[in-house]
Scaffold this active site. Structure first.
Site, PDB file in Angstrom:
ATOM      1  CE  LYS A 194      -3.618   2.441   2.441  1.00 34.93           C
ATOM      2  NZ  LYS A 194      -4.650   2.403   3.454  1.00 34.93           N
ATOM      3  NE  ARG A 204      -5.705   9.647   3.135  1.00 36.76           N
ATOM      4  CZ  ARG A 204      -4.393   9.862   2.999  1.00 36.76           C
ATOM      5  NH1 ARG A 204      -3.933  11.106   2.974  1.00 36.76           N
ATOM      6  NH2 ARG A 204      -3.562   8.849   2.892  1.00 36.76           N
ATOM      7  CE  LYS A 216      -3.530   7.947   6.648  1.00 36.12           C
ATOM      8  NZ  LYS A 216      -4.671   7.028   6.463  1.00 36.12           N
ATOM      9  CD  GLU A 232       5.549  -4.266   3.788  1.00 34.28           C
ATOM     10  OE1 GLU A 232       4.910  -5.136   4.414  1.00 34.28           O
ATOM     11  OE2 GLU A 232       5.957  -3.215   4.325  1.00 34.28           O
ATOM     12  CE  LYS A 247      -6.147   1.869  -0.563  1.00 37.51           C
ATOM     13  NZ  LYS A 247      -6.708   1.875   0.743  1.00 37.51           N
ATOM     14  CB  SER A 273     -11.372   7.249  -3.681  1.00 31.72           C
ATOM     15  OG  SER A 273     -10.152   7.700  -3.099  1.00 31.72           O
ATOM     16  CE1 TYR A 312     -14.925   3.317  -3.034  1.00 32.44           C
ATOM     17  CE2 TYR A 312     -12.877   3.496  -4.278  1.00 32.44           C
ATOM     18  CZ  TYR A 312     -13.546   3.427  -3.068  1.00 32.44           C
ATOM     19  OH  TYR A 312     -12.828   3.434  -1.906  1.00 32.44           O
TER      20      TYR A 312
HETATM   21  C1  PBG Z   1      -6.939   3.748   5.341  1.00 35.22           C
HETATM   22  C2  PBG Z   1      -7.515   3.483   4.003  1.00 35.22           C
HETATM   23  C3  PBG Z   1      -7.407   4.357   2.913  1.00 35.22           C
HETATM   24  C4  PBG Z   1      -8.085   3.754   1.862  1.00 35.22           C
HETATM   25  C5  PBG Z   1      -8.598   2.531   2.320  1.00 35.22           C
HETATM   26  N1  PBG Z   1      -8.223   2.384   3.653  1.00 35.22           N
HETATM   27  C6  PBG Z   1      -6.825   5.708   2.795  1.00 35.22           C
HETATM   28  C7  PBG Z   1      -5.585   6.049   3.475  1.00 35.22           C
HETATM   29  O1  PBG Z   1      -4.684   5.225   3.649  1.00 35.22           O
HETATM   30  O2  PBG Z   1      -5.494   7.199   3.879  1.00 35.22           O
HETATM   31  C8  PBG Z   1      -8.216   4.387   0.511  1.00 35.22           C
HETATM   32  C9  PBG Z   1      -9.175   3.804  -0.439  1.00 35.22           C
HETATM   33  C10 PBG Z   1      -9.466   4.654  -1.604  1.00 35.22           C
HETATM   34  O3  PBG Z   1      -8.852   5.716  -1.840  1.00 35.22           O
HETATM   35  O4  PBG Z   1     -10.387   4.280  -2.355  1.00 35.22           O
HETATM   36  N2  PBG Z   1      -6.777   2.710   6.210  1.00 35.22           N
END
Ligand code: PBG
Length: 323
Positions: A194, A204, A216, A232, A247, A273, A312
């Site tokens: 990720k 968010r 992050k 990982e 991701k 997203s 989505y």
């Molecule tokens: C956080 C989390 C995130 C997403 C899923 N779980 C965002 C982040 O790490 O700030 C993002 C999913 C998306 O953008 O569709 N645990």
């Protein structure tokens, strides 16, 4: 010229015959956003067509998806600010919004698969995926919270838990907690690679979960790295993950391929997203054909090596198949 690749592209029947990759509804998990209240259906401003549902309308939405053939869902909860705290306590509240929603969905639709989100950020007053102390994200202390959260979700009926936090050792810890409590059948889809990505912005917004301070980057991966994804992956495999996830998806197709080529576990990819929002925004402006761009994006993710796609677009894809 004895070799003419265009011969295999000359008509649709031949093109279909030689097509290497195809999508089916079995490939998809549809993310859904949940809010408190009744009879609510609130569109996410940066994600046209995607809503936040109260539990009653969530059940209606799932019913309409099930009718279309979508059978797996990844719910996320938007937690009221006053319930957030430093330790994300509400994340393992058996009467909290998330656990209630999971129970209701499984009671009404026992056949659907629910993949739940294990991470502190929607419940954390700091908006981080771990406990923050003096500006630092504490790893091992966070594992305790993640274990409790995963157990609460399993007790509520989750089929697969999805740790999206990127703490070290979380898969092993969650596996142990689940097994000690008799939940050996609950799977783990680890967010293996990720990345610290700008493409999470609209998510968010949907959950109001952005970090209050900082970014992050001490836990999510550097977008410049691909070999690190294999470290990982090795750890997640050793720790007992059932699926490995990459991701975001579209900017990381090479990582999907790398994991696919270097492990025998099913590979998932999260078409996040921001990737959804880009297509929708350009389509709204008339700058590209949204439906074709959707189909091409999803197909590319599958072609790169993903067996499972969180998107989505899942419902829209199912609607497209009905046309
Ligand atoms: C956080 C989390 C995130 C997403 C899923 N779980 C965002 C982040 O790490 O700030 C993002 C999913 C998306 O953008 O569709 N645990």
């Amino acid at each position: 010229m004895i070799r003419r690749p265009r011969r295999n592209r000359q008509n649709e029947v031949i093109r279909n015959m030689v097509q290497e990759t195809s999508l089916t509804l079995n490939d998809f998990i549809f993310p859904l956003f949940i809010i408190e209240g009744q009879n609510k259906r609130v569109e996410v401003a940066s994600m046209p067509g995607i809503n936040r549902f109260s539990i009653d309308t969530l059940l209606e939405e799932i019913a309409s998806c099930v009718d279309l053939g979508v059978k797996a869902f990844a719910p996320f909860a938007s937690i009221p600010e006053q319930l957030k705290d430093k330790y994300a306590t509400d994340s393992h509240n058996p009467d909290g919004l998330y656990a209630r929603a999971i129970r209701e969905v499984k009671r009404n639709f026992p056949e659907v698969v629910l993949m739940t989100d294990v991470a502190m950020d929607p419940y954390s007053s700091d908006g981080h995926d771990g406990i923050v102390e003096g500006g630092e994200i504490l790893n091992d202390e966070t594992l305790e919270v993640l274990g409790k959260m995963a157990l609460t979700q399993a007790q509520a009926g989750a089929d697969i838990v999805g740790p999206s936090d990127m703490m070290d050792g979380r898969v092993a810890h969650i596996r142990r907690v689940l097994d000690e409590n008799g939940y050996h059948k609950v799977g783990i889809m680890s967010y293996t690679a990720k990345y610290a990505s700008a493409f999470y912005g609209p998510f968010r917004d949907a959950l109001d979960s952005a970090p209050k301070k900082g970014d992050k980057k001490t836990y999510q991966m550097n977008p410049a790295n691909s070999r690190e994804a294999l470290i990982e992956a090795e750890l997640d495999i050793a720790e007992g993950a059932d699926f490995l996830m990459v991701k975001p998806a579209l900017a990381y197709l090479d990582i999907i391929k790398a994991l696919h080529d270097n492990s025998h576990l099913p590979i998932a990819a999260y078409n996040v997203s921001g990737e959804y929002a880009m297509v929708k925004a350009a389509a709204e402006k008339g700058w590209l054909d949204g439906e074709k761009a959707m189909l091409e994006s999803l197909l590319s993710i599958k072609r790169a090596g993903a067996d499972v796609i969180l998107s989505y677009f899942a419902k829209e894809y199912a609607q497209f198949l009905r046309k």
